[in-house]
Scaffold this motif. Structure first.
Motif, PDB file in Angstrom:
ATOM      1  N   THR A 311       0.657  -1.137   0.187  1.00 44.00           N
ATOM      2  CA  THR A 311      -0.211   0.370  -0.127  1.00 44.00           C
ATOM      3  C   THR A 311       1.110   1.471  -0.229  1.00 44.00           C
ATOM      4  OG1 THR A 311      -0.373   0.637   2.551  1.00 44.00           O
ATOM      5  CG2 THR A 311      -1.523  -0.733   1.268  1.00 44.00           C
ATOM      6  N   GLU A 312      -0.230   2.272  -0.579  1.00 42.11           N
ATOM      7  CA  GLU A 312       0.519   3.824  -0.175  1.00 42.11           C
ATOM      8  C   GLU A 312       0.604   4.301   1.519  1.00 42.11           C
ATOM      9  OE1 GLU A 312       0.797   8.233  -1.956  1.00 42.11           O
ATOM     10  OE2 GLU A 312       0.099   6.637  -4.006  1.00 42.11           O
ATOM     11  N   HIS A 313       1.688   4.551   2.064  1.00 36.44           N
ATOM     12  CA  HIS A 313       1.061   4.061   3.646  1.00 36.44           C
ATOM     13  C   HIS A 313       1.394   5.112   4.042  1.00 36.44           C
ATOM     14  CE1 HIS A 313      -0.056   2.628   7.340  1.00 36.44           C
ATOM     15  NE2 HIS A 313       1.414   2.447   7.831  1.00 36.44           N
ATOM     16  N   TYR A 314       0.920   6.135   4.861  1.00 35.32           N
ATOM     17  CA  TYR A 314       1.215   7.139   5.628  1.00 35.32           C
ATOM     18  C   TYR A 314       1.063   7.054   6.502  1.00 35.32           C
ATOM     19  CZ  TYR A 314       0.545   8.770   0.680  1.00 35.32           C
ATOM     20  OH  TYR A 314       0.708   9.292  -0.732  1.00 35.32           O
ATOM     21  N   GLU A 315       1.058   8.019   7.523  1.00 34.30           N
ATOM     22  CA  GLU A 315       1.428   7.802   9.093  1.00 34.30           C
ATOM     23  C   GLU A 315       0.905   9.005   9.997  1.00 34.30           C
ATOM     24  OE1 GLU A 315       4.850   3.716   9.724  1.00 34.30           O
ATOM     25  OE2 GLU A 315       4.799   5.741  10.223  1.00 34.30           O
ATOM     26  N   TYR A 316       0.502   9.408  10.642  1.00 33.36           N
ATOM     27  CA  TYR A 316       0.498  10.562  11.429  1.00 33.36           C
ATOM     28  C   TYR A 316       0.751  10.340  13.358  1.00 33.36           C
ATOM     29  CZ  TYR A 316      -1.938  14.834  13.221  1.00 33.36           C
ATOM     30  OH  TYR A 316      -2.231  16.071  13.626  1.00 33.36           O
TER      31      TYR A 316
END
Length: 626
Positions: A311-316
């Motif tokens: 996946t195209e993964h993002y973190e906050y």
């Protein structure tokens, strides 16, 4: 996805516009209005399907049926084709909104039974002078109303109703009393007098001519109907229904993504998204700037799932300071005091920068069993059967210990609950809730809260008395499906995502899957202490073993850890004697709670939960009545 408002009676464009503007965040793409001498409708639109032509309000050919609504219809293409074959003409290109108009024309009030989706719908039947308000089966989309001087006022959020000049903003102390027990306001109550929540699966019909309101329950979850499928058949059906549900929720004219905690539920949704997409899926995870080992595992697990599925993964990453800064915005999103999970608000800040739609794993916990109450149901029932033998010195066998899992090493806890309740569901469930009725008499100002009238135990008992499930676990699941899920879980999912103009779709809430799983024995859902047992079996081969067997870690902020240290100055600022001088609280009792908590070196999570509950109420009260 949209927000809707409306009221009957004489039209006033300024009032309608003011109400609509109050929910701008629910639909920042465009607004729409309809007014005649009897009805006023408004809509804020978040454009997702038929972006160019799907503007609301929407109407039929003769313009005597008008609709504003909030949500998605997942089977709209099938319904549209069926309606065209029956002779209906559509003026939009492929809008799911227009399907509602023609369904109502074709099936009248039975139209709602044709829909697979999440929705809050307002239909103005101009010819018959009737307003029809409908909320989806599970309660994913909120809808509130009030009746004043023979007119109905309604909206997706209470803040819009409060904009109408006929509405007085007065606290509902009975509802607020229940908040301290349940951590949320239970439906149909709201925090405000004479403003009510429509129940999930409920339809309201308001006749403008005779000023009469009728309530119609069109759907109820039924745990009493048990099917005869074998275990392997059930596994197959759950897998197929879940995958089809995910596939249906991927229909969109705008980019979509997924919440990913790295746990079973969200990971399964992502896995099925990958199987049904030719595009790279975007996933989003929440972490924290302060190190907490159990929360660090979330990010690590989410990264593993993202890597496995590409996946195209993002973190906050958020901090305690961000919670302090935003808690007022969070509580304004609810228009009510709330001390349940609020993680969605913070992660959706990031999601809103990338997609308008995100799938989530919400509903799986309530459907298959995961929280404390479902975990207790079967062990307590078993303990009741053997308790007399235990008193006589009976030694527990391996079979007994299996049936008492996951509390086989904490029999003392089970025994205390049993002795308190004698096996009564409402008694032991009440015991594990937050503030009990007797404690609220110490916590709250008796001049404001009329304790002889308000009783949370009686409210819980009434809910329990209406249960139809046949086994201990399914009874608890039925109870939580009708209370905790719509009043707390789905409330935070909707309000906190829509605060950032993001639509959340939950595949586990497809009514076909829900009805099927409700018909299965509780012993398949939690088996020998293994939560979501049959779901885990269904996901073998779909997810790696390490994800399937990962220990449950809820999608919740580490507030109860932060309160001990990082949030202590914030807590003391809101709960000191000066700050509480004109409040609804008894300062002496709150001070006792604070002393007991902060003087203890260990972290008492029950006390932490009570303190956060009180702090959240104090902030909300100051925002609305301070």
């Amino acid at each position: 996805m949209c927000g809707i408002v409306g009221f009957s009676g004489k039209g006033n464009p300024n009032i309608l516009k003011s109400m609509n503007d109050a929910i701008y965040h629910r639909g920042p793409d465009e607004e729409g209005f309809y007014q005649d001498e009897f009805m006023n409708l408004g809509s804020r639109r978040l454009s997702i399907i038929d972006i160019e032509k799907g503007k609301q309000p929407i109407h039929n050919e003769s313009k005597d049926v008008w609709v504003v609504w909030n949500g998605e219809i997942y089977n709209f293409l099938t319904l549209r084709n069926e309606l065209i074959e029956k002779g209906h003409s559509f003026y939009t290109d492929h809008s799911d909104s227009e399907v509602i108009v023609h369904l109502y024309e074709e099936y009248n009030l039975n139209f709602v039974n044709k829909i697979n989706g999440m929705f809050a719908i307002a239909i103005w039947d101009k010819k018959n002078k009737k307003l029809v308000l409908v909320r989806d089966r599970m309660g994913q989309k909120p809808l509130f109303y009030t009746i004043i001087n023979g007119n109905i006022i309604f909206a997706s959020e209470i803040k819009a109703i409060l904009k109408h000049p006929m509405v007085k903003k007065e606290p509902n102390f009975e509802a607020l009393n229940h908040y301290f027990t349940f951590k949320n306001i239970p439906a149909p109550f709201t925090a405000f007098e004479n403003i009510y929540s429509i129940f999930p699966g409920e339809m309201l019909i308001f006749d403008v001519n005779i000023k009469k309101l009728e309530h119609l329950k069109y759907w109820n979850i039924d745990f009493s109907k048990q099917n005869n499928d074998k275990f392997e058949e059930a596994i197959y059906k759950i897998r197929k229904l879940l995958e089809d549900s995910v596939k249906n929720r991927m229909v969109s004219d705008v980019p979509i993504g997924a919440y990913l905690s790295g746990g079973l539920d969200s990971s399964s949704v992502v896995a099925f998204m990958i199987r049904n997409s030719n595009k790279r899926v975007k996933t989003f995870s929440l972490g924290y700037t302060t190190f907490l080992e159990h929360k660090a595992h979330d990010i690590i697990s989410a990264r593993k799932v993202a890597k496995i599925f590409g996946t195209e993964h993002y973190e906050y990453f958020m901090s305690p300071d961000e919670l302090i800064e935003d808690i007022s915005k969070v509580l304004r999103s609810f228009d009510s005091p709330f001390s349940g999970a609020i993680s969605t608000f913070f992660l959706t800040k990031l999601i809103s920068k990338h997609v308008k739609v995100a799938l989530s794993g919400d509903g799986a916990d309530e459907l298959f069993g995961s929280y404390l109450a479902p975990r207790l149901a079967q062990p307590l029932s078993y303990l009741e059967n053997i308790y007399e033998k235990l008193k006589k010195g009976y030694k527990l066998s391996d079979k007994d210990l299996n049936n008492l899992r996951p509390f086989e090493n904490n029999i003392e806890f089970l025994e205390k609950l049993y002795l308190y309740s004698k096996g009564s569901l409402e008694k032991w469930k009440y015991k594990i809730l937050l503030f009990k009725d007797e404690e609220k008499r110490l916590l709250l100002n008796p001049k404001i809260f009329k304790f002889n009238k308000f009783n949370s135990y009686e409210l819980l008992s009434k809910d329990v008395s209406n249960l139809k499930a046949l086994d201990p676990l399914n009874k608890v699941l039925e109870l939580e499906w009708k209370t905790l899920l719509p009043d707390q879980v789905l409330a935070f999912v909707d309000f906190l995502s829509m605060a950032h103009s993001v639509e959340v779709r939950s595949p586990f809430l497809d009514y076909r899957l829900v009805e099927y799983v409700a018909s299965l024995p509780g012993s398949w859902k939690i088996k020998k202490g293994i939560i979501k047992y049959i779901l885990k079996e269904a996901l073998k081969g779909i997810l790696p073993k390490e994800i399937i067997n990962r220990k449950k870690e809820g999608f919740v902020l580490p507030v109860f850890w932060w309160i001990k240290r990082e949030l202590k100055p914030f807590v003391m600022c809101h709960l000191n004697k000066s700050s509480l001088k004109k409040s609804v609280f008894n300062f002496e009792y709150i001070n006792k709670l604070l002393s007991e908590y902060y003087n203890n070196k260990n972290n008492d999570f029950q006390l932490a939960a009570k303190i956060w509950n009180v702090v959240s109420f104090k902030i909300w009260w100051d925002l609305y009545f301070g």
